[in-house]
Motif scaffolding. Structure first.
Motif, short mmCIF file in Angstrom:
data_model
loop_
_atom_site.label_atom_id
_atom_site.label_comp_id
_atom_site.label_asym_id
_atom_site.label_seq_id
_atom_site.Cartn_x
_atom_site.Cartn_y
_atom_site.Cartn_z
N ARG A 22 -20.75 5.22 -4.67
CA ARG A 22 -21.19 4.80 -6.01
C ARG A 22 -20.03 4.90 -6.99
O ARG A 22 -19.81 4.03 -7.83
N ALA A 66 -25.72 -2.21 -5.13
CA ALA A 66 -25.91 -0.86 -5.66
C ALA A 66 -25.25 -0.70 -7.02
O ALA A 66 -25.64 0.17 -7.80
N PRO A 96 -19.59 -9.69 -5.91
CA PRO A 96 -19.54 -10.76 -6.92
C PRO A 96 -20.41 -11.96 -6.58
O PRO A 96 -20.42 -12.94 -7.32
N CYS A 105 -12.90 -10.91 2.13
CA CYS A 105 -14.27 -10.81 2.65
C CYS A 105 -14.96 -12.17 2.70
O CYS A 105 -15.89 -12.37 3.49
N TRP A 130 -17.14 2.16 -6.46
CA TRP A 130 -17.38 0.78 -6.90
C TRP A 130 -17.65 0.66 -8.39
O TRP A 130 -17.51 -0.43 -8.96
N ILE A 146 -30.43 -0.54 -3.66
CA ILE A 146 -29.50 0.39 -3.00
C ILE A 146 -30.04 0.77 -1.63
O ILE A 146 -31.11 1.40 -1.53
N HIS A 198 -20.35 0.65 4.20
CA HIS A 198 -20.29 1.42 2.94
C HIS A 198 -21.53 2.27 2.72
O HIS A 198 -21.72 2.80 1.63
N VAL A 199 -22.39 2.39 3.74
CA VAL A 199 -23.62 3.19 3.55
C VAL A 199 -23.54 4.49 4.34
O VAL A 199 -22.96 4.53 5.42
C1 LIG Z 1 -16.77 -4.72 0.32
S1 LIG Z 1 -17.94 -5.08 -0.93
C2 LIG Z 1 -18.66 -6.57 -0.24
C3 LIG Z 1 -19.24 -7.44 -1.31
C4 LIG Z 1 -19.75 -8.80 -0.85
N1 LIG Z 1 -20.78 -8.69 0.16
C5 LIG Z 1 -18.62 -9.68 -0.40
O1 LIG Z 1 -18.73 -10.27 0.69
O2 LIG Z 1 -17.63 -9.81 -1.12
C6 LIG Z 1 -19.19 -3.88 -0.68
C7 LIG Z 1 -20.34 -4.00 -1.66
O3 LIG Z 1 -21.43 -3.20 -1.19
C8 LIG Z 1 -22.01 -2.55 -2.27
N2 LIG Z 1 -22.69 -1.37 -1.74
C9 LIG Z 1 -22.14 -0.22 -1.31
N3 LIG Z 1 -23.09 0.62 -0.89
C10 LIG Z 1 -24.28 -0.01 -1.06
C11 LIG Z 1 -25.65 0.35 -0.83
N4 LIG Z 1 -25.98 1.56 -0.32
N5 LIG Z 1 -26.62 -0.54 -1.12
C12 LIG Z 1 -26.30 -1.74 -1.65
N6 LIG Z 1 -25.03 -2.14 -1.90
C13 LIG Z 1 -24.03 -1.28 -1.62
C14 LIG Z 1 -20.86 -2.24 -3.21
O4 LIG Z 1 -21.30 -1.98 -4.53
C15 LIG Z 1 -20.03 -3.50 -3.07
O5 LIG Z 1 -20.40 -4.47 -4.01
#
Ligand SMILES: C[S@@+](CC[C@H](N)C(=O)[O-])C[C@H]1O[C@@H](n2cnc3c(N)ncnc32)[C@H](O)[C@@H]1O
Length: 269
Positions: free
Chosen positions: A9, A72, A53, A27, A12, A93, A115-116
């Motif tokens: 959290r 999130a 984004p 990505c 980001w 989230i 990222h989880v």
């Molecule tokens: C590497 S970025 C990927 C963003 C997007 N999917 C892309 O392809 O560009 C990881 C994203 O996952 C989100 N994120 C991280 N943990 C999360 C969670 N537990 N639940 C939802 N979103 C989460 C972050 O805030 C971030 O925007």
């Protein structure tokens, strides 16, 4: 929420613009294959989780899907909502999503499950919001990382960077899984999904040295959190090492050609 989730959290928060200007282009590479794997066509009720984004959401909308997207981070949600004005974009989230069982035909998560804090719980939740027979597709980074992806980590180590106590090295062992094709397939199986399959996508990310440095320098992602917690002297040494090591990847046009490897997994409810 795990220690890892709390750290994510913070990593980001406030970094949507810096992510969009740096790692988002990396990505974006997997998005067409991700949407194909999830079977996204006109009329599909698509949920994109961890939308950042909104790259996947925009591409899903361009295929004519009806798009819902969550992230999130509220800053990411604002950015994605501007990118796809006719989508339902909100904070959500993992491992708890604000939707009823069986709401979507397809669910995508592009570089999010890495990222989880509790990946198995996240997969169970992603399955819950899919309708029976609905499709899920997700990507994560393969480990060990491909050489181009390892560049920043090598520079950090060579520059003497030290992990601060507040930054977890990774998941708790009982929550972790092998970041290879069979490890990710097994994770989807454990989440109750059917017909899970995984492939490795490999490509060279072509990027200027300053652009590649800019994400970590702004604190984006785990490498960014590590870099920004160093002293100015160590940061300067990491930059020097980055320039030295980057020479291995510099192409005749002056750009870096950074080999990357991602795992793309697909399954059904
Ligand atoms: C590497 S970025 C990927 C963003 C997007 N999917 C892309 O392809 O560009 C990881 C994203 O996952 C989100 N994120 C991280 N943990 C999360 C969670 N537990 N639940 C939802 N979103 C989460 C972050 O805030 C971030 O925007």
């Amino acid at each position: 929420m795990t220690v890892f989730d709390r750290s994510e959290r913070l990593i980001w928060a406030g970094r949507s613009a810096d992510y969009a200007a740096s790692f988002a282009r990396l990505c974006a590479h997997t998005v067409p294959q991700l949407l194909d794997a999830a079977g996204v066509v006109a009329g599909t009720r698509l949920l994109d989780v961890g939308t950042g984004p909104g790259t996947v959401a925009v591409a899903g909308r361009a295929r004519g899907a009806s798009v819902t997207a969550v992230d999130a981070d509220p800053g990411m949600v604002d950015m994605a909502a501007r990118a796809v004005p006719d989508a339902d974009v909100r904070v959500g989230i993992l491992p708890e999503l604000p939707f009823a069982d069986g709401t979507f035909d397809a669910v995508t998560a592009n570089f999010v499950v890495n990222h989880v804090g509790r990946p198995r719980e996240a997969l169970t939740e992603l399955r819950r919001v899919l309708r029976p027979g609905g499709r899920i597709a997700l990507t994560i980074w393969a480990a060990p990382p491909a050489p181009g992806q390892a560049l920043m980590g090598r520079a950090l180590r060579a520059g003497g960077a030290v992990r601060p106590p507040h930054l977890p090295a990774g998941l708790a062992p009982e929550d972790d899984f092998p970041r290879d094709e069979s490890g990710l397939t097994a994770l989807l199986d454990a989440g109750g999904l059917r017909d899970a399959a995984c492939e490795t996508l490999r490509w060279n990310h072509r990027v200027g040295a300053e652009e590649w440095w800019s994400g970590p320098a702004a604190g984006v992602a785990h490498v960014g959190a590590l870099l920004s917690s160093q002293t100015p002297e160590v940061r300067a040494e990491v930059r020097r090492q980055y320039d030295l090591l980057g020479a291995e990847f510099t192409t005749p046009d002056g750009l870096l050609g950074l080999p990357h490897a991602a795992l793309l997994a697909r399954a059904r409810h």
